[in-house]
Write a protein that holds these residues in place. Structure first.
Motif, mmCIF file in Angstrom:
data_model
loop_
_atom_site.group_PDB
_atom_site.id
_atom_site.type_symbol
_atom_site.label_atom_id
_atom_site.label_comp_id
_atom_site.label_asym_id
_atom_site.label_seq_id
_atom_site.Cartn_x
_atom_site.Cartn_y
_atom_site.Cartn_z
ATOM 1 N N UNK A 57 47.082 75.244 52.163
ATOM 2 C CA UNK A 57 46.741 76.038 53.448
ATOM 3 C C UNK A 57 46.225 75.221 54.641
ATOM 4 N N UNK A 58 47.216 74.547 55.270
ATOM 5 C CA UNK A 58 46.682 73.658 56.518
ATOM 6 C C UNK A 58 45.897 74.299 57.594
ATOM 7 N N UNK A 59 45.831 75.747 57.615
ATOM 8 C CA UNK A 59 45.155 76.387 58.806
ATOM 9 C C UNK A 59 43.791 76.244 58.460
ATOM 10 N N UNK A 60 43.123 75.852 57.145
ATOM 11 C CA UNK A 60 41.770 75.724 57.019
ATOM 12 C C UNK A 60 41.418 74.415 57.784
ATOM 13 N N UNK A 61 42.209 73.414 57.885
ATOM 14 C CA UNK A 61 41.646 72.463 58.566
ATOM 15 C C UNK A 61 41.954 72.412 60.178
#
Length: 434
Positions: free
Chosen positions: A421-425
């Protein structure tokens, strides 16, 4: 000899030199210049010895490094680690595993104003370990908790790992600092969950300590107030936009020096020792970055990133599968080589692949830092574990390695989540950019 052959030979030569304990900076400079000369001529290659040092030493992004190092040196002199741990222990010590929670919390807070994972681990080995052993905590579990807490520093700005990544990758430092907030919180929570599970499954490893009176709690919290104030000044100024990264580093260095002076812990000898320590570490970092810059030129000329992209394009895997393979390679490198060496050496050809696959360099910065964090604790090296064992040889190294496994599993879970889940970063930097 083809450029690709020279490139592959140069990379192999570099890893051989590092494995032989040749200093990383010297190895990168020698390999970079020799390999560049084989592809062009010695006259052009040797000009790097003049141009690259001036470019690195003149970088404004790197100005924050010696300032944050100076802050960490003054913080060590001030005794802030003991104050932060005492406050956390007073508030949490009466819970099962409470001193371990206090160690993680105190390490995270101290790491945020210290700037060094090894220094954090070494300091808490002196501060927290005797208190935990006095209350009959298991030695291996106690040492592993300190190792896990020390490694957390890599994810908490101002992180030298993040700054060095941004300098080498030419990425905006503030974006990476913002992107680290959620992953850092996830890493802290994951480590706390690991402690809770260990304390639940093996209660004898983390016995309950007597409750501290409210008056003693207030005294401990009041004693830790200057350290908390320094953290607030750095983080509030940095994340509110009042300070740039360099300004935050300058303010932090001055304030930490003032606190040390007001506490009466900053003697002339301490001041000279702090400045000498700062100069030595900063010089080492600058030297490594000079070597990295020269090595990057050679890698680019040899077209290693392009060849790797072509090679990976022939592999029938989705982008996330290629990222997983790369992470596996990083874990192997991190277990064999120094974690920062693995990051700096591989970044010139790893980052183009990541960008080609459609991922954000800011996201990869955080993933790299998580890998650095794992490299600090993962066997068979684990720098912070070796530091703890060197300071307390009465705790067997194998016991520390065995006890760190739940914390490694927690970090691997965070790494998997951030990868999936790259959106967490990336969510928080995108939100602040509007």
């Amino acid at each position: 000899m083809s450029a690709t052959a020279v490139g592959v030979g140069g990379i192999v030569a570099l890893f051989v030199l590092v494995a032989l304990h040749v200093p990383l900076a010297f190895a990168m400079i020698v390999v970079g210049i020799a390999a560049f000369a084989l592809q062009t001529d010695w006259s052009s290659a040797l000009t790097f010895l003049a141009t690259e040092p001036s470019q690195v030493l003149g970088s404004m992004d790197l100005a924050a490094v010696p300032l944050f190092l100076m802050m960490g040196a003054f913080v060590n002199v001030s005794g802030f680690a003991r104050d932060l741990y005492a406050a956390a222990a007073a508030l949490l010590g009466h819970r099962r595993g409470g001193l371990s929670y206090a160690t993680i919390g105190g390490s995270a807070a101290f790491g945020a104003i210290c700037g060094s994972s090894p220094a954090t681990a070494a300091t808490f080995t002196q501060v927290a370990l005797p208190e935990m052993l006095k209350r009959n905590y298991a030695p291996g579990f106690s040492g592993a908790t300190i190792a896990a807490g020390g490694a957390l520093k890599a994810l908490i700005p101002p992180s030298l790992s993040m700054i060095l990544y941004c300098v080498v990758a030419r990425t905006y430092i503030f974006d990476v600092f913002i992107a680290a907030v959620i992953p850092a919180l996830l890493a802290i929570v994951a480590n706390l969950i690991a402690i809770a599970l260990i304390a639940h499954l093996h209660p004898a490893m983390a016995p309950v300590a007597p409750r501290v009176s409210r008056a003693e709690q207030l005294i401990a919290v009041r004693r830790a107030a200057p350290a908390a104030l320094l953290i607030v000044i750095v983080f509030a100024g940095l994340y509110s936009g009042i300070f740039t990264v360099n300004e935050a580093a300058s303010v932090a260095a001055v304030v930490s020096c003032a606190f040390a002076f007001l506490r009466g812990t900053l003697s002339r000898n301490n001041l000279v020792a702090s400045l000498r320590e700062t100069a030595l570490i900063a010089g080492m970092i600058y030297f490594v970055l000079i070597g990295s810059s020269i090595f990057t030129y050679f890698i680019s000329l040899a077209k290693i990133p392009e060849q790797l992209i072509i090679l990976l394009g022939s592999v029938n895997l989705p982008p996330v599968g290629i990222i997983v393979l790369m992470l596996g390679a990083y874990l192997v490198l991190g277990a064999v080589f120094d974690e920062l060496a693995a990051m700096i050496v591989t970044l010139p050809f790893a980052l183009p692949i990541v960008v080609h696959l459609g991922y954000d360099p800011v996201w990869w910065a955080i993933i790299n830092v998580v890998i650095v964090e794992l490299g600090l604790v993962i066997p068979p090296i684990g720098l912070v574990i070796l530091i703890i064992h060197a300071m307390r040889p009465d705790i067997p190294l194998q016991t520390l390695y065995r006890s760190i496994i739940p914390f490694v599993a927690a970090d691997l879970a965070v790494l998997a989540l951030l990868t999936a889940v790259p959106s967490l970063t990336l969510w928080l930097p995108a939100l602040l950019r509007g």
